[in-house]
Design an enzyme around this catalytic site. Structure first.
Site, PDB file in Angstrom:
ATOM      1  N   CYS A 150     -67.784 -21.246  -4.260  1.00  0.00           N
ATOM      2  CA  CYS A 150     -66.688 -19.892  -3.498  1.00  0.00           C
ATOM      3  C   CYS A 150     -68.304 -20.120  -2.228  1.00  0.00           C
ATOM      4  O   CYS A 150     -68.895 -19.714  -2.554  1.00  0.00           O
ATOM      5  CB  CYS A 150     -65.967 -19.470  -3.231  1.00  0.00           C
ATOM      6  SG  CYS A 150     -65.265 -18.630  -2.578  1.00  0.00           S
TER       7      CYS A 150
ATOM      8  N   CYS B 167     -67.436 -11.921  -8.469  1.00  0.00           N
ATOM      9  CA  CYS B 167     -67.014 -13.000  -9.256  1.00  0.00           C
ATOM     10  C   CYS B 167     -68.024 -14.685  -9.029  1.00  0.00           C
ATOM     11  O   CYS B 167     -68.961 -14.694  -9.015  1.00  0.00           O
ATOM     12  CB  CYS B 167     -66.094 -13.461  -7.098  1.00  0.00           C
ATOM     13  SG  CYS B 167     -65.102 -15.075  -7.300  1.00  0.00           S
TER      14      CYS B 167
ATOM     15  N   CYS C 134     -68.822 -12.663  -3.093  1.00  0.00           N
ATOM     16  CA  CYS C 134     -68.870 -10.892  -3.649  1.00  0.00           C
ATOM     17  C   CYS C 134     -69.341 -10.857  -4.930  1.00  0.00           C
ATOM     18  O   CYS C 134     -69.613 -12.168  -5.744  1.00  0.00           O
ATOM     19  CB  CYS C 134     -67.248 -11.073  -3.845  1.00  0.00           C
ATOM     20  SG  CYS C 134     -66.438 -12.249  -2.257  1.00  0.00           S
TER      21      CYS C 134
ATOM     22  N   CYS D  66     -48.619 -16.510  -9.209  1.00  0.00           N
ATOM     23  CA  CYS D  66     -49.309 -16.086  -8.096  1.00  0.00           C
ATOM     24  C   CYS D  66     -50.524 -17.146  -8.772  1.00  0.00           C
ATOM     25  O   CYS D  66     -51.124 -17.389  -9.779  1.00  0.00           O
ATOM     26  CB  CYS D  66     -50.542 -15.287  -8.978  1.00  0.00           C
ATOM     27  SG  CYS D  66     -49.212 -13.334  -9.297  1.00  0.00           S
TER      28      CYS D  66
ATOM     29  N   CYS E 272     -49.964  -8.228  -1.273  1.00  0.00           N
ATOM     30  CA  CYS E 272     -50.323  -7.718  -2.327  1.00  0.00           C
ATOM     31  C   CYS E 272     -51.336  -7.639  -2.036  1.00  0.00           C
ATOM     32  O   CYS E 272     -52.189  -8.380  -1.677  1.00  0.00           O
ATOM     33  CB  CYS E 272     -50.285  -9.233  -3.473  1.00  0.00           C
ATOM     34  SG  CYS E 272     -51.397  -8.442  -4.882  1.00  0.00           S
TER      35      CYS E 272
ATOM     36  N   CYS F 243     -46.994 -16.408  -5.523  1.00  0.00           N
ATOM     37  CA  CYS F 243     -47.867 -15.405  -4.532  1.00  0.00           C
ATOM     38  C   CYS F 243     -49.149 -16.246  -4.244  1.00  0.00           C
ATOM     39  O   CYS F 243     -49.456 -17.730  -5.119  1.00  0.00           O
ATOM     40  CB  CYS F 243     -48.284 -13.888  -5.523  1.00  0.00           C
ATOM     41  SG  CYS F 243     -49.370 -13.151  -4.512  1.00  0.00           S
TER      42      CYS F 243
ATOM     43  N   ARG G 146     -50.259  -3.077 -10.126  1.00  0.00           N
ATOM     44  CA  ARG G 146     -50.375  -3.773 -11.047  1.00  0.00           C
ATOM     45  C   ARG G 146     -52.111  -3.010 -11.843  1.00  0.00           C
ATOM     46  O   ARG G 146     -52.884  -3.405 -11.434  1.00  0.00           O
ATOM     47  CB  ARG G 146     -50.709  -5.402 -10.841  1.00  0.00           C
ATOM     48  CG  ARG G 146     -50.585  -6.448 -11.640  1.00  0.00           C
ATOM     49  CD  ARG G 146     -51.016  -7.782 -11.375  1.00  0.00           C
ATOM     50  NE  ARG G 146     -49.247  -7.911 -10.532  1.00  0.00           N
ATOM     51  CZ  ARG G 146     -49.544  -8.023  -9.542  1.00  0.00           C
ATOM     52  NH1 ARG G 146     -50.059  -8.264  -8.630  1.00  0.00           N
ATOM     53  NH2 ARG G 146     -48.305  -8.244  -9.002  1.00  0.00           N
TER      54      ARG G 146
END
Ligand code: SAM
Ligand code: DTB
Ligand code: SF4
Length: 334
Positions: free
Chosen positions: A51, A58, A55, A95, A186, A126, A264
């Site tokens: 990616c 991550c 972040c 998800c 979400c 999701c 969650r």
């Protein structure tokens, strides 16, 4: 439903004696949800690693030296096989996550096919694919996508310390596109990234003052992954690790300020004691990720969860509840 929370009010909630905070959160929980039922969601990484975003938490960022190999988008058939296994294991929501800054238009036909296929199995769908244009959000809505996950992650003040390749405004724009398309939202974030309590106040404040509360609010505890900026920072400064009780407080404040949302208990459960998880359920958490894997990191696993649920007397939420819980407040898909 209140959306005019001030930071001061949220800080006051955080400051309450724990017994009082838990009591108030539990009251809000049972007034709006079945307090002995927990929603089971299963996560699948349909496109892992490589990616371009940075972040700091991550493992899938190209900037991380985490050893996570980049893959292509999974084959539709394989995704559907995985969804079928999740359904057999009792999951209610499937998800799917992709390590993208945003989907490319050429990815959309396969994504649409996946949404339609998973939904046809009777699972809630999701997706979390990064930033979306209004047109892409519309395509997902037409395919029947139930939820879109897009986290604000932390406070507005701290955002730029964690991620530099996009802004919080970019994230909020996508949430607006998702809302406008009629998809349930979400959105949550991560605690335990070395932030202050004031940051946790700012994080909850941002969510609780959105024009509509997200239907689902994932609260992740940072999973410190070697080779990521934050994972390595935490390894060097163990004092930065979030205190369990402070995590429970964050869950309780989310529950009180966003009464109808599914809160969650997300990443980080694998290394959480049963007692801490029990406190989180008491504080109003009513959803978890099941299975032994999140996207790249480990998860508690079905055996551990079955044992925990038996010990605590909790059961899986029945199919209709999450939609009913949000009815009247949110855009709920038919
Ligand atoms: N690329 C998409 C995006 O960023 O929206 C979707 C996938 S991304 C991995 C989904 C969320 O997982 C992030 O927003 C973050 O809140 C959470 N997450 C990622 N790595 C994590 C970690 N190491 N610990 C806890 N939560 C994490
Ligand atoms: C969310 O808030 N947590 C999930 C889901 N949304 C996509 C992801 C957790 C990822 C944990 C780290 C990993 O597996 O790499
Ligand atoms: Fe990419 Fe999402 Fe990971 Fe950020 S959190 S690096 S956007 S996969």
């Amino acid at each position: 439903m209140r959306r005019d929370w001030t930071r001061e009010e949220i800080a006051e909630l955080f400051d309450l004696p724990l017994t009082e905070l838990l009591f108030r959160a539990a009251e809000v929980h049972r007034a709006n949800h079945p307090a002995d039922q927990v929603q089971l969601c299963t996560l699948l990484s349909i496109k892992t690693g490589g990616c371009p975003e940075d972040c700091g938490y991550c493992s899938q960022s190209v900037k991380a030296d985490s050893g996570v190999a980049a893959t292509k988008l999974m084959d539709v058939r394989e995704v559907l096989q995985s969804a079928a296994r999740a359904k057999d294991a009792g999951s209610q929501r499937f998800c799917m996550g992709a390590a993208w800054r945003n989907p490319k238009d050429r990815d959309m036909p396969a994504i649409v096919e996946i949404v339609k296929g998973v939904r046809a199995m009777g699972l809630e769908t999701c997706m979390t694919l990064g930033m979306l244009t209004p047109g892409q959000a519309e395509m997902l809505a037409e395919a029947g996508l139930d939820y879109y996950n897009h986290n604000i992650d932390t406070s507005p003040e701290r955002y730029g310390d964690v991620i530099t390749t996009r802004t919080l405004e970019d994230r909020l724009d996508t949430l607006e596109n998702v809302r406008s398309a009629g998809i349930n939202v979400c959105s949550g974030g991560i605690v335990g990234m070395g932030e202050t309590r004031a940051d946790r106040v700012g994080f909850i404040h941002t969510l609780a003052t959105l024009p509509r509360h997200p239907e689902s609010v994932p609260i992740n505890a940072l999973v410190p992954i070697k080779g990521t900026v934050l994972g390595d920072m935490l390894a060097d400064t163990p004092m930065a690790k979030i205190d369990d009780i402070e995590f429970v407080r964050t869950v309780a404040v989310a529950r009180i300020t966003m009464p109808l949302s599914m809160v969650r208990l997300s990443a980080g459960r694998e290394s959480m004691s049963e007692s801490t998880q029990a406190l989180c359920f008491l504080a109003g958490a009513n959803s978890i990720f099941t299975g032994d894997k999140l996207l790249t990191a480990g998860n508690a696993g079905d055996d551990a969860d079955a044992a925990l649920f038996a010990k605590l007397g909790l059961k899986a939420l029945s199919g209709e509840e999450p939609m009913r819980a949000c009815a009247g407040e949110a855009l709920v898909r038919a």
